[in-house]
Design an enzyme around this catalytic site. Structure first.
Site, PDB file in Angstrom:
ATOM      1  N   PHE A   3       0.245 -20.899  28.126  1.00 59.69           N
ATOM      2  CA  PHE A   3       0.584 -19.534  27.670  1.00 59.69           C
ATOM      3  C   PHE A   3       1.349 -20.002  26.145  1.00 59.69           C
ATOM      4  CE2 PHE A   3       1.924 -18.353  31.871  1.00 59.69           C
ATOM      5  CZ  PHE A   3       1.525 -17.107  32.253  1.00 59.69           C
TER       6      PHE A   3
ATOM      7  N   SER B 261      -6.649 -12.798  24.425  1.00 60.93           N
ATOM      8  CA  SER B 261      -5.997 -11.876  23.951  1.00 60.93           C
ATOM      9  C   SER B 261      -7.100 -10.825  23.378  1.00 60.93           C
ATOM     10  CB  SER B 261      -5.209 -11.912  22.253  1.00 60.93           C
ATOM     11  OG  SER B 261      -5.042 -10.623  21.774  1.00 60.93           O
TER      12      SER B 261
ATOM     13  N   TYR C 258      -3.887 -15.947  13.350  1.00 65.94           N
ATOM     14  CA  TYR C 258      -3.533 -15.946  14.746  1.00 65.94           C
ATOM     15  C   TYR C 258      -5.021 -15.550  15.426  1.00 65.94           C
ATOM     16  CZ  TYR C 258      -2.214 -13.519  19.101  1.00 65.94           C
ATOM     17  OH  TYR C 258      -2.555 -12.957  20.340  1.00 65.94           O
TER      18      TYR C 258
ATOM     19  N   LYS D 204      -7.139 -17.737  18.552  1.00 61.82           N
ATOM     20  CA  LYS D 204      -7.505 -17.312  20.007  1.00 61.82           C
ATOM     21  C   LYS D 204      -8.984 -17.450  20.246  1.00 61.82           C
ATOM     22  CE  LYS D 204      -3.555 -16.023  21.582  1.00 61.82           C
ATOM     23  NZ  LYS D 204      -2.673 -16.987  22.710  1.00 61.82           N
TER      24      LYS D 204
ATOM     25  N   ASN E 218       5.814  -5.858  17.043  1.00 62.98           N
ATOM     26  CA  ASN E 218       5.269  -4.980  17.966  1.00 62.98           C
ATOM     27  C   ASN E 218       5.911  -3.708  18.251  1.00 62.98           C
ATOM     28  OD1 ASN E 218       4.442  -8.077  19.492  1.00 62.98           O
ATOM     29  ND2 ASN E 218       2.769  -6.690  18.775  1.00 62.98           N
TER      30      ASN E 218
ATOM     31  N   GLY F 227      -5.470  -4.317   8.452  1.00 55.02           N
ATOM     32  CA  GLY F 227      -5.708  -5.140   9.782  1.00 55.02           C
ATOM     33  C   GLY F 227      -5.738  -4.339  11.136  1.00 55.02           C
TER      34      GLY F 227
HETATM   35  N1  UFG Z   1       2.915   0.219  15.301  1.00 58.51           N
HETATM   36  C1  UFG Z   1       3.634   1.199  14.527  1.00 58.51           C
HETATM   37  N2  UFG Z   1       4.781   0.674  14.253  1.00 58.51           N
HETATM   38  C2  UFG Z   1       5.463  -0.525  14.413  1.00 58.51           C
HETATM   39  C3  UFG Z   1       4.402  -1.385  15.280  1.00 58.51           C
HETATM   40  C4  UFG Z   1       3.308  -0.899  15.630  1.00 58.51           C
HETATM   41  O1  UFG Z   1       3.429   2.291  14.525  1.00 58.51           O
HETATM   42  O2  UFG Z   1       6.599  -0.578  14.211  1.00 58.51           O
HETATM   43  C5  UFG Z   1       1.509   0.737  15.857  1.00 58.51           C
HETATM   44  C6  UFG Z   1       0.240  -0.419  15.206  1.00 58.51           C
HETATM   45  O3  UFG Z   1       0.001   0.343  14.018  1.00 58.51           O
HETATM   46  C7  UFG Z   1      -0.388   0.186  16.630  1.00 58.51           C
HETATM   47  C8  UFG Z   1       0.420   0.127  17.659  1.00 58.51           C
HETATM   48  O4  UFG Z   1       1.535   0.502  17.327  1.00 58.51           O
HETATM   49  O5  UFG Z   1      -1.305   1.247  16.444  1.00 58.51           O
HETATM   50  C9  UFG Z   1       0.485  -1.246  18.337  1.00 58.51           C
HETATM   51  O6  UFG Z   1       0.893  -2.209  17.472  1.00 58.51           O
HETATM   52  P1  UFG Z   1       1.509  -3.638  18.084  1.00 58.51           P
HETATM   53  O7  UFG Z   1       1.961  -4.495  17.005  1.00 58.51           O
HETATM   54  O8  UFG Z   1       2.457  -3.386  19.222  1.00 58.51           O
HETATM   55  O9  UFG Z   1       0.275  -4.131  18.876  1.00 58.51           O
HETATM   56  P2  UFG Z   1      -1.340  -4.651  18.197  1.00 58.51           P
HETATM   57  O10 UFG Z   1      -2.285  -3.681  19.188  1.00 58.51           O
HETATM   58  O11 UFG Z   1      -1.394  -4.478  16.718  1.00 58.51           O
HETATM   59  O12 UFG Z   1      -1.495  -6.009  18.567  1.00 58.51           O
HETATM   60  C10 UFG Z   1      -1.174  -6.525  19.860  1.00 58.51           C
HETATM   61  C11 UFG Z   1      -0.483  -8.084  19.915  1.00 58.51           C
HETATM   62  C12 UFG Z   1      -1.574  -8.910  19.307  1.00 58.51           C
HETATM   63  C13 UFG Z   1      -2.835  -8.822  19.876  1.00 58.51           C
HETATM   64  C14 UFG Z   1      -3.258  -7.460  20.146  1.00 58.51           C
HETATM   65  C15 UFG Z   1      -4.669  -7.443  20.992  1.00 58.51           C
HETATM   66  O13 UFG Z   1       0.618  -8.132  18.786  1.00 58.51           O
HETATM   67  O14 UFG Z   1      -0.952 -10.201  19.455  1.00 58.51           O
HETATM   68  O15 UFG Z   1      -2.483  -6.494  20.651  1.00 58.51           O
HETATM   69  O16 UFG Z   1      -5.152  -6.083  20.522  1.00 58.51           O
HETATM   70  F1  UFG Z   1      -3.717  -9.496  19.307  1.00 58.51           F
END
Ligand code: UFG
Length: 337
Positions: A80, A124, A148, A152, A198, A293
């Site tokens: 992990f 991931s 990042y 992976k 997140n 992104g």
């Molecule tokens: N989001 C918001 N506001 C925030 C945080 C996130 O609106 O403050 C939205 C993002 O735009 C996205 C969704 O919530 O639409 C989820 O975002 P996260 O950051 O929680 O998760 P991600 O899907 O972007 O990324 C996560 C992990 C990564 C991994 C990825 C795999 O953080 O490490 O999933 O798909 F690579």
């Protein structure tokens, strides 16, 4: 049978150690506490009634790792330990490449020296990149959009190349979707350093009053309500997926790749509404620009893990919202007193 968990004090490692213990494995934990707390170990003892062997150190330190393999008869490793903040990886790419890739090579070299050839790897859904269309299947081409994500993709490649060089290795790549929730006890959960990147920890920190409001990153995506859609999975389901993947890993050789997701997509606003309804707590939000992104939609085709491992997620969105809040409300400052 002893299983070494690198990053064993982290969010997913700690939950997995409980499920492995329940399944009858002896667990040995290693962590450098770069993104976790020693308090996790006390909490694991409260939950399981057992003190798991624990070693503080970095997987970059081969002598440290050798010492752990010499103290225990390790049969397999679940790896992990890695840095995982997308934004930080863009500003500090060398830190990410060094820790994640050099760390993995260091671990694999010591495993090879010690004749341990079974590894389950934390990958991931980020390896599916920007261009694949959901539901995502394991055979799709991989790519990345940030350092990042590239770590992976590269770590997966390194592991597959190790198998190609020596057919006695058994490598399992687990591609996680979006892990949220917490152990039902509320004793362990996700405790990010600083402002959460997140969505779920951001929501819970707004709800507990530590942050003023959630920024919703974009409401003009091609999704039912315009906000991003993801496959949220309860961390205890994910932990069980590791237990079944490990069993399978120990029974065979070669490379196996599994998505660990539910196969369901929920939007940012679905999560906010589900959280508020489940917990009767308000989560104020504002709509902001898209986050660079981000993609519109990302969810798993989870059928391969079901067919081969007999694994499916058991917990639903209600469970995820309840358990995330139980953890945050009982531990407003995470593991800090
Ligand atoms: N989001 C918001 N506001 C925030 C945080 C996130 O609106 O403050 C939205 C993002 O735009 C996205 C969704 O919530 O639409 C989820 O975002 P996260 O950051 O929680 O998760 P991600 O899907 O972007 O990324 C996560 C992990 C990564 C991994 C990825 C795999 O953080 O490490 O999933 O798909 F690579």
């Amino acid at each position: 049978m002893a299983i070494l968990l690198t990053g064993g004090a982290g969010f997913i490692g700690s939950h997995t150690s409980i499920e492995l213990n329940k399944a009858g494995y002896e667990v040995v934990l290693v962590d450098d506490f770069s993104n976790s707390s020693p308090e996790v170990l006390n909490r694991l003892e409260s939950i399981t009634g057992q003190k798991f062997p624990f070693y503080e150190g970095s997987i970059l330190d081969k002598d440290f790792l050798r010492g752990v393999f010499e103290k225990h008869q390790i049969d397999a490793v679940i790896h992990f330990a890695a840095f995982k903040a997308v934004g930080e990886s863009v500003s500090e790419p060398l830190k990410y490449y060094h820790n994640n890739i050099t760390g993995t090579i260091s671990l694999l070299e010591v495993m090879k020296e010690k004749g341990v050839k079974n590894i389950v790897f934390s990958s991931s859904a980020t390896v599916y990149g920007m261009n694949n269309v959901s539901p995502l299947t394991e055979d799709l081409p991989t790519s990345a959009t940030n350092p990042y994500g590239y770590t992976k993709v590269m770590m997966e490649q390194i592991l597959m190349d190790v198998v190609a060089s020596d057919p006695e290795w058994s490598v399992t790549l687990l591609r996680y979707f979006n892990p949220i929730g917490a152990h039902e006890s509320g004793l362990i959960g996700e405790a990010p350093n600083g402002i959460p990147n997140n969505l779920m920890p951001y929501i819970t920190q707004v709800a507990v009053g530590k942050l003023a409001e959630l920024s919703v990153f974009g409401d003009d995506y091609d999704t039912p309500d315009g906000t991003g859609v993801r496959d949220y999975i309860h961390v205890v389901d994910l932990a069980n997926g590791h237990s079944l993947a490990l069993k399978h890993n120990l029974e065979q050789v070669g490379t196996q790749i599994f998505n660990l997701g539910t196969g369901n997509g929920y939007s940012v606003l679905d999560l906010v509404k589900a959280f508020e309804a489940e917990n009767q707590v308000a989560v104020p939000y504002v709509i902001k620009e898209r986050r660079p992104g981000d993609i519109a939609t990302c969810y798993a085709d989870a059928s391969k893990a079901k067919e081969i491992l007999g694994w499916t997620a058991q917990k639903d969105l209600h469970d995820m919202m309840r358990d995330s809040w139980k953890w945050q409300s009982q531990n407003p400052n995470g593991y800090d007193a």
